[in-house]
Motif scaffolding. Structure first.
Motif: not given
Length: 98
Positions: A69-70, A81-83, A88-90, A96-98
């Motif tokens: 994430e860092q 356009r960092p958003e 994508r990161c979110r 990966t949380a699944r």
């Protein structure tokens, strides 16, 4: 955004290292850092960052999503356009949380 697949690959490889190698990840990364330290003529930026890589175990730390994430956030800061990158990161975090 060429860094995205490489970053994700690095994360998955470090996270599941035991599926691909008998040697523990810490042993492998330790050897990589030894080789880098012994090389008197590393190219450009690698020569500058290699000591920091070893001190903070950058290669092994990729197994932690917080490190990935860092990296994503650092890439996002360089984009117009960092958003898009942050979305994508979110999305990857949810996968990966699944």
């Amino acid at each position: 955004m060429p860094d995205h697949p490489r970053c994700v690959f690095d994360h998955c490889l470090a996270l599941h290292w035991h599926d691909y190698a008998r040697q523990p990840l810490s042993q492998f990364t330790g050897r990589v850092y030894q080789v880098l330290a012994a090389e008197p003529e590393l190219p450009g930026r690698l020569a500058q960052i290699a000591p920091y890589m070893a001190a903070d175990d950058w290669l092994g730390s990729y197994r932690e999503f917080a490190v990935l994430e860092q990296v994503f956030n650092g890439i996002a800061r360089r984009l117009s356009r960092p958003e898009v990158w942050q979305a994508r990161c979110r999305r990857y975090r949810r996968c990966t949380a699944r």
